[in-house]
Scaffold this motif. Sequence first.
Motif, PDB file in Angstrom:
ATOM      1  N   SER A 169      30.128  50.604  39.100  1.00  0.00           N
ATOM      2  CA  SER A 169      31.559  50.352  39.340  1.00  0.00           C
ATOM      3  C   SER A 169      32.289  51.648  39.701  1.00  0.00           C
ATOM      4  CB  SER A 169      32.199  49.739  38.093  1.00  0.00           C
ATOM      5  OG  SER A 169      31.620  48.490  37.792  1.00  0.00           O
ATOM      6  N   PHE A 170      31.895  52.742  39.050  1.00  0.00           N
ATOM      7  CA  PHE A 170      32.463  54.063  39.314  1.00  0.00           C
ATOM      8  C   PHE A 170      32.260  54.426  40.785  1.00  0.00           C
ATOM      9  CE2 PHE A 170      32.340  58.639  39.616  1.00  0.00           C
ATOM     10  CZ  PHE A 170      33.148  59.144  38.616  1.00  0.00           C
ATOM     11  N   ILE A 171      31.039  54.256  41.259  1.00  0.00           N
ATOM     12  CA  ILE A 171      30.701  54.620  42.636  1.00  0.00           C
ATOM     13  C   ILE A 171      31.379  53.681  43.635  1.00  0.00           C
ATOM     14  CG2 ILE A 171      28.823  54.945  44.284  1.00  0.00           C
ATOM     15  CD1 ILE A 171      29.007  57.035  42.001  1.00  0.00           C
ATOM     16  N   GLN A 172      31.424  52.408  43.309  1.00  0.00           N
ATOM     17  CA  GLN A 172      32.082  51.445  44.202  1.00  0.00           C
ATOM     18  C   GLN A 172      33.571  51.742  44.327  1.00  0.00           C
ATOM     19  OE1 GLN A 172      30.877  47.800  42.278  1.00  0.00           O
ATOM     20  NE2 GLN A 172      29.127  47.507  43.666  1.00  0.00           N
ATOM     21  N   ALA A 173      34.188  52.172  43.233  1.00  0.00           N
ATOM     22  CA  ALA A 173      35.610  52.536  43.266  1.00  0.00           C
ATOM     23  C   ALA A 173      35.835  53.759  44.151  1.00  0.00           C
ATOM     24  CB  ALA A 173      36.111  52.798  41.847  1.00  0.00           C
ATOM     25  N   LEU A 174      34.910  54.725  44.090  1.00  0.00           N
ATOM     26  CA  LEU A 174      35.016  55.894  44.961  1.00  0.00           C
ATOM     27  C   LEU A 174      34.848  55.503  46.423  1.00  0.00           C
ATOM     28  CD1 LEU A 174      33.086  58.747  43.087  1.00  0.00           C
ATOM     29  CD2 LEU A 174      35.540  58.513  43.420  1.00  0.00           C
ATOM     30  N   GLN A 175      33.921  54.601  46.663  1.00  0.00           N
ATOM     31  CA  GLN A 175      33.694  54.134  48.028  1.00  0.00           C
ATOM     32  C   GLN A 175      34.963  53.496  48.594  1.00  0.00           C
ATOM     33  OE1 GLN A 175      31.241  54.375  50.125  1.00  0.00           O
ATOM     34  NE2 GLN A 175      31.201  52.583  51.459  1.00  0.00           N
ATOM     35  N   LYS A 176      35.671  52.783  47.765  1.00  0.00           N
ATOM     36  CA  LYS A 176      36.855  52.051  48.203  1.00  0.00           C
ATOM     37  C   LYS A 176      38.086  52.939  48.321  1.00  0.00           C
ATOM     38  CE  LYS A 176      39.734  48.073  46.911  1.00  0.00           C
ATOM     39  NZ  LYS A 176      39.942  46.988  45.915  1.00  0.00           N
ATOM     40  N   ASN A 177      38.182  53.964  47.469  1.00  0.00           N
ATOM     41  CA  ASN A 177      39.443  54.704  47.346  1.00  0.00           C
ATOM     42  C   ASN A 177      39.414  56.145  47.820  1.00  0.00           C
ATOM     43  OD1 ASN A 177      41.205  52.688  45.789  1.00  0.00           O
ATOM     44  ND2 ASN A 177      39.363  52.756  44.524  1.00  0.00           N
ATOM     45  N   THR A 178      38.329  56.561  48.457  1.00  0.00           N
ATOM     46  CA  THR A 178      38.256  57.947  48.943  1.00  0.00           C
ATOM     47  C   THR A 178      37.877  57.986  50.427  1.00  0.00           C
ATOM     48  OG1 THR A 178      35.917  58.207  48.312  1.00  0.00           O
ATOM     49  CG2 THR A 178      37.580  58.810  46.672  1.00  0.00           C
ATOM     50  N   VAL A 179      38.252  59.080  51.085  1.00  0.00           N
ATOM     51  CA  VAL A 179      37.931  59.238  52.515  1.00  0.00           C
ATOM     52  C   VAL A 179      37.342  60.611  52.832  1.00  0.00           C
ATOM     53  CG1 VAL A 179      39.647  57.579  53.323  1.00  0.00           C
ATOM     54  CG2 VAL A 179      40.305  59.983  53.023  1.00  0.00           C
ATOM     55  N   ARG A 180      37.599  61.608  51.987  1.00  0.00           N
ATOM     56  CA  ARG A 180      37.165  62.977  52.285  1.00  0.00           C
ATOM     57  C   ARG A 180      35.871  63.379  51.559  1.00  0.00           C
ATOM     58  NH1 ARG A 180      39.838  62.813  56.158  1.00  0.00           N
ATOM     59  NH2 ARG A 180      41.658  64.059  56.740  1.00  0.00           N
ATOM     60  N   ILE A 181      35.559  62.755  50.439  1.00  0.00           N
ATOM     61  CA  ILE A 181      34.340  63.104  49.704  1.00  0.00           C
ATOM     62  C   ILE A 181      33.124  62.646  50.515  1.00  0.00           C
ATOM     63  CG2 ILE A 181      32.975  62.693  47.612  1.00  0.00           C
ATOM     64  CD1 ILE A 181      35.633  62.342  46.107  1.00  0.00           C
ATOM     65  N   TYR A 182      32.227  63.600  50.810  1.00  0.00           N
ATOM     66  CA  TYR A 182      31.025  63.253  51.583  1.00  0.00           C
ATOM     67  C   TYR A 182      29.735  63.478  50.796  1.00  0.00           C
ATOM     68  CZ  TYR A 182      30.192  68.246  52.455  1.00  0.00           C
ATOM     69  OH  TYR A 182      29.947  69.592  52.312  1.00  0.00           O
ATOM     70  N   SER A 183      29.846  64.120  49.618  1.00  0.00           N
ATOM     71  CA  SER A 183      28.651  64.377  48.813  1.00  0.00           C
ATOM     72  C   SER A 183      29.009  64.437  47.343  1.00  0.00           C
ATOM     73  CB  SER A 183      28.001  65.692  49.248  1.00  0.00           C
ATOM     74  OG  SER A 183      26.888  66.015  48.431  1.00  0.00           O
ATOM     75  N   LEU A 184      28.220  63.735  46.527  1.00  0.00           N
ATOM     76  CA  LEU A 184      28.405  63.732  45.082  1.00  0.00           C
ATOM     77  C   LEU A 184      27.073  64.052  44.416  1.00  0.00           C
ATOM     78  CD1 LEU A 184      30.566  60.536  44.501  1.00  0.00           C
ATOM     79  CD2 LEU A 184      31.172  62.805  43.693  1.00  0.00           C
ATOM     80  N   ILE A 185      27.066  65.066  43.568  1.00  0.00           N
ATOM     81  CA  ILE A 185      25.859  65.421  42.836  1.00  0.00           C
ATOM     82  C   ILE A 185      26.188  65.448  41.353  1.00  0.00           C
ATOM     83  CG2 ILE A 185      24.095  67.175  42.427  1.00  0.00           C
ATOM     84  CD1 ILE A 185      25.956  67.339  45.669  1.00  0.00           C
ATOM     85  N   PHE A 186      25.516  64.576  40.585  1.00  0.00           N
ATOM     86  CA  PHE A 186      25.702  64.561  39.137  1.00  0.00           C
ATOM     87  C   PHE A 186      24.471  65.196  38.505  1.00  0.00           C
ATOM     88  CE2 PHE A 186      28.391  61.062  40.607  1.00  0.00           C
ATOM     89  CZ  PHE A 186      29.577  61.341  39.940  1.00  0.00           C
ATOM     90  N   TYR A 187      24.695  66.310  37.807  1.00  0.00           N
ATOM     91  CA  TYR A 187      23.574  67.009  37.183  1.00  0.00           C
ATOM     92  C   TYR A 187      23.562  66.764  35.677  1.00  0.00           C
ATOM     93  CZ  TYR A 187      27.159  70.652  36.336  1.00  0.00           C
ATOM     94  OH  TYR A 187      28.288  71.340  35.961  1.00  0.00           O
TER      95      TYR A 187
END
Length: 356
Positions: A169-187
């Motif tokens: 759900s976290f990722i789907q919300a980012l997909q829906k509500n963001t336009v500039r983020i092109y890379s996410l890395i969770f360490y």
Amino acid sequence: MKHFNLFSNILVTKGATRILISDLQRNISELYPLELYEIIEELKNKSVEDLMKDYDQESKIIIQEYINLLLEKEYGFITKSDWDRNFPPLSFEHHEPSAITNVFIEMEDIVIIKKIFPSIENLGIKHLVIYSLKPLPLKDCIEIDEIFKTSVLSGIEIFSPFHQKVNLSFIQALQKNTVRIYSLIFYNCPEPPFKAKDEYRFSLNFLKDDLKISTCGKVELKYFNTNITKVIEAVNHNSCLHKKIGIDRKGNIKNCPLMNESFGNIQKQSLEEAINQPDFRKYWDLTKDQIETCKDCEFRYVCTDCRAYTENTLKNKEGLSISKPLKCGYNPYTGVWDDWSKNPLKQEIFNSLVLR
């Protein structure tokens, strides 16, 4: 008379023991024996027939095999005259209108993002890399993206510690509500919470290990990039520091967050004030052709550089470190890769730099 003509998008880089031929159109680089370099150089001024006259029968067979290889790889073409000499070569001049292209931030609070927003617009910064020291909640990720929704900024890359709220759900919300983020890395992620799909607009990665900023600067084949823009920048400038700016966790403005020298603090100075200091740009034009060992390496234009971690044994007349990157295990004089981290002398230098 037959003439061999190298395509203008082919870059041949001579090393101490091998050459690297880079196809800047296909973004591919391949290694070849050093003797091929001499043949390519001779073919620039001689016809194939004239070249063959200088060799015995056995060598002629080898040369023809090399020419066939160059044609098969589409590195060049044959003409029956030298009419093609009228074609201008590819220009390797580098032009970048932005005053700064990349900014890297060690972030503890997104307040710093709001603070530097005017400077990002003013300097025409294209890429923002955020290394978050704390797990980033969904609202902060969306807010960061919202700040730059109509910005000159092309993209945002975020590194964040993994936390339990990072789910589908976290990722789907980012997909829906963001336009500039092109890379996410969770360490620091023990196990990926779900399988990342290709359907997302941004790349998504989960890393098991702790990702410390001090791990930056590694020189490995997997990081090499045969991209015409990056290659041309590397020919003319320092591929790591040219038009880059970093802000460390304390707010100090630097060429790179891992370097010692500071050009002010973001709480008191703007990015514009920092980059206008005379010494801020001192490493920008230090190319690999000026760095010891690297200048004899066939990978020097597709490789990254690191001035934060170097072997620190040599300086030029301006006082700049011209030692090879500390985290490089390649020896261009033998063509062999070794694990730099198992070299006790390099480990000693690295530990002293991290602890300083």
